[in-house]
Motif scaffolding. Sequence first.
Motif, PDB file in Angstrom:
ATOM      1  N   VAL A  18       0.852  -1.183   0.000  1.00  0.00           N
ATOM      2  CA  VAL A  18       0.000   0.000   0.000  1.00  0.00           C
ATOM      3  C   VAL A  18       0.884   1.227   0.000  1.00  0.00           C
ATOM      4  O   VAL A  18       2.000   1.202   0.488  1.00  0.00           O
ATOM      5  CB  VAL A  18      -0.934   0.023   1.228  1.00  0.00           C
ATOM      6  CG1 VAL A  18      -1.972  -1.054   1.124  1.00  0.00           C
ATOM      7  CG2 VAL A  18      -0.146  -0.148   2.519  1.00  0.00           C
ATOM      8  N   ARG A  19       0.386   2.323  -0.553  1.00  0.00           N
ATOM      9  CA  ARG A  19       1.154   3.556  -0.623  1.00  0.00           C
ATOM     10  C   ARG A  19       0.452   4.647   0.173  1.00  0.00           C
ATOM     11  O   ARG A  19      -0.765   4.712   0.202  1.00  0.00           O
ATOM     12  CB  ARG A  19       1.311   4.016  -2.079  1.00  0.00           C
ATOM     13  CG  ARG A  19       2.173   3.076  -2.895  1.00  0.00           C
ATOM     14  CD  ARG A  19       2.389   3.596  -4.300  1.00  0.00           C
ATOM     15  NE  ARG A  19       3.263   2.710  -5.041  1.00  0.00           N
ATOM     16  CZ  ARG A  19       4.582   2.762  -5.001  1.00  0.00           C
ATOM     17  NH1 ARG A  19       5.171   3.656  -4.239  1.00  0.00           N
ATOM     18  NH2 ARG A  19       5.318   1.923  -5.700  1.00  0.00           N
ATOM     19  N   PRO A  20       1.237   5.522   0.817  1.00  0.00           N
ATOM     20  CA  PRO A  20       0.620   6.615   1.561  1.00  0.00           C
ATOM     21  C   PRO A  20      -0.035   7.603   0.618  1.00  0.00           C
ATOM     22  O   PRO A  20       0.304   7.686  -0.559  1.00  0.00           O
ATOM     23  CB  PRO A  20       1.815   7.251   2.287  1.00  0.00           C
ATOM     24  CG  PRO A  20       2.994   6.906   1.442  1.00  0.00           C
ATOM     25  CD  PRO A  20       2.697   5.547   0.855  1.00  0.00           C
ATOM     26  N   ALA A  21      -0.983   8.374   1.136  1.00  0.00           N
ATOM     27  CA  ALA A  21      -1.649   9.385   0.319  1.00  0.00           C
ATOM     28  C   ALA A  21      -0.647  10.432  -0.132  1.00  0.00           C
ATOM     29  O   ALA A  21       0.262  10.816   0.600  1.00  0.00           O
ATOM     30  CB  ALA A  21      -2.769  10.046   1.119  1.00  0.00           C
ATOM     31  N   ASN A  39      -6.522  12.535  10.388  1.00  0.00           N
ATOM     32  CA  ASN A  39      -6.015  12.054   9.106  1.00  0.00           C
ATOM     33  C   ASN A  39      -6.098  10.531   9.136  1.00  0.00           C
ATOM     34  O   ASN A  39      -5.332   9.870   9.832  1.00  0.00           O
ATOM     35  CB  ASN A  39      -4.575  12.518   8.890  1.00  0.00           C
ATOM     36  CG  ASN A  39      -4.067  12.171   7.502  1.00  0.00           C
ATOM     37  OD1 ASN A  39      -4.480  11.176   6.909  1.00  0.00           O
ATOM     38  ND2 ASN A  39      -3.155  12.975   6.982  1.00  0.00           N
ATOM     39  N   LEU A  40      -7.027   9.994   8.383  1.00  0.00           N
ATOM     40  CA  LEU A  40      -7.294   8.557   8.411  1.00  0.00           C
ATOM     41  C   LEU A  40      -6.579   7.800   7.299  1.00  0.00           C
ATOM     42  O   LEU A  40      -6.842   6.611   7.102  1.00  0.00           O
ATOM     43  CB  LEU A  40      -8.806   8.317   8.301  1.00  0.00           C
ATOM     44  CG  LEU A  40      -9.669   8.965   9.386  1.00  0.00           C
ATOM     45  CD1 LEU A  40     -11.147   8.684   9.116  1.00  0.00           C
ATOM     46  CD2 LEU A  40      -9.276   8.471  10.764  1.00  0.00           C
ATOM     47  N   ASP A  41      -5.669   8.462   6.579  1.00  0.00           N
ATOM     48  CA  ASP A  41      -5.056   7.836   5.408  1.00  0.00           C
ATOM     49  C   ASP A  41      -4.387   6.505   5.740  1.00  0.00           C
ATOM     50  O   ASP A  41      -4.602   5.495   5.064  1.00  0.00           O
ATOM     51  CB  ASP A  41      -4.029   8.778   4.775  1.00  0.00           C
ATOM     52  CG  ASP A  41      -4.676   9.960   4.075  1.00  0.00           C
ATOM     53  OD1 ASP A  41      -5.905   9.917   3.861  1.00  0.00           O
ATOM     54  OD2 ASP A  41      -3.959  10.922   3.756  1.00  0.00           O
ATOM     55  N   HIS A  42      -3.531   6.489   6.766  1.00  0.00           N
ATOM     56  CA  HIS A  42      -2.805   5.257   7.066  1.00  0.00           C
ATOM     57  C   HIS A  42      -3.755   4.169   7.557  1.00  0.00           C
ATOM     58  O   HIS A  42      -3.629   2.998   7.178  1.00  0.00           O
ATOM     59  CB  HIS A  42      -1.714   5.510   8.107  1.00  0.00           C
ATOM     60  CG  HIS A  42      -0.882   4.293   8.391  1.00  0.00           C
ATOM     61  ND1 HIS A  42      -0.036   3.740   7.461  1.00  0.00           N
ATOM     62  CD2 HIS A  42      -0.804   3.500   9.489  1.00  0.00           C
ATOM     63  CE1 HIS A  42       0.546   2.666   7.974  1.00  0.00           C
ATOM     64  NE2 HIS A  42       0.095   2.502   9.202  1.00  0.00           N
ATOM     65  N   ALA A 113     -12.586   0.719  14.772  1.00  0.00           N
ATOM     66  CA  ALA A 113     -14.014   0.994  14.614  1.00  0.00           C
ATOM     67  C   ALA A 113     -14.418   2.243  15.383  1.00  0.00           C
ATOM     68  O   ALA A 113     -15.187   3.077  14.883  1.00  0.00           O
ATOM     69  CB  ALA A 113     -14.834  -0.209  15.076  1.00  0.00           C
ATOM     70  N   VAL A 114     -13.894   2.400  16.594  1.00  0.00           N
ATOM     71  CA  VAL A 114     -14.236   3.572  17.398  1.00  0.00           C
ATOM     72  C   VAL A 114     -13.737   4.855  16.732  1.00  0.00           C
ATOM     73  O   VAL A 114     -14.425   5.884  16.739  1.00  0.00           O
ATOM     74  CB  VAL A 114     -13.678   3.428  18.828  1.00  0.00           C
ATOM     75  CG1 VAL A 114     -13.783   4.745  19.592  1.00  0.00           C
ATOM     76  CG2 VAL A 114     -14.428   2.330  19.580  1.00  0.00           C
ATOM     77  N   VAL A 115     -12.552   4.811  16.136  1.00  0.00           N
ATOM     78  CA  VAL A 115     -12.043   5.988  15.427  1.00  0.00           C
ATOM     79  C   VAL A 115     -13.003   6.402  14.312  1.00  0.00           C
ATOM     80  O   VAL A 115     -13.401   7.572  14.195  1.00  0.00           O
ATOM     81  CB  VAL A 115     -10.642   5.716  14.850  1.00  0.00           C
ATOM     82  CG1 VAL A 115     -10.220   6.845  13.906  1.00  0.00           C
ATOM     83  CG2 VAL A 115      -9.623   5.564  15.970  1.00  0.00           C
TER      84      VAL A 115
END
Length: 232
Positions: A18-21, A39-42, A113-115
């Motif tokens: 996978v690659r970071p945004a 920032n939820l990207d990772h 899930a909580v995030v």
Amino acid sequence: MAVTGLIVASGSTPGPTVRPAAADRTAGSEVVGRTGLANLDHLDHLVDGVVPPDQARHTTHRLSEDPEISMPWTYAEPRSDGSYRRIGGGSYDPGTDTYAQGAFNADDISRAAVVYLRHFRQHGDEHSRRTAYQLLRGLTYLQTTSGPHAGNVVLWMQPDGTLNPSAEPREEPDPSDSAASFWLARTVWALGEGYAAFRDADPAFARFLRARIELAVAAIDRQVLEPRYGTY
């Protein structure tokens, strides 16, 4: 797993890349204005789809209609090109594509899930709503639905969706759904937040979550509270 940070593991282990945004989120940008400081990207990169095989006493909401559930990989290993390799916990066996522990675990699913649930409730973000929904479906699949251990939760799952109740190194309880556990408590936490988030947004799913909360609480009563009742 620190759900807001980078999960790093040493060693070279096969797994999806996978690659970071590419875009940074800077203060004052349209993205920050819409999503706040999260920032939820990772975390998005860690979440994967799994179609588990039939396994006794384990199912989830609308599994026959929608057999794929979502799970976050436990770790991510950085590569020299800036991408990340998602990996599981424990030693890896390439012949069976399994880990001594597993690819996904109930503790991290609950936290993730909580995030997403809180992000959805604070910002009305549709992506976070969908991801939280699928993660909660994955989490409840790990919950044992009947038998002497009903309500308890299996901690680990392999990449193909096979449950691993007895991981290496050994953890207590073993098997992981044979008694009350930290991951059972975290499951109750995530399901409770899920019920609050979906009570109006998706009443049918909220009813399912409530039933699973009651199943988990019954397990806690049976294993923790009732044996100690009257003892001070």
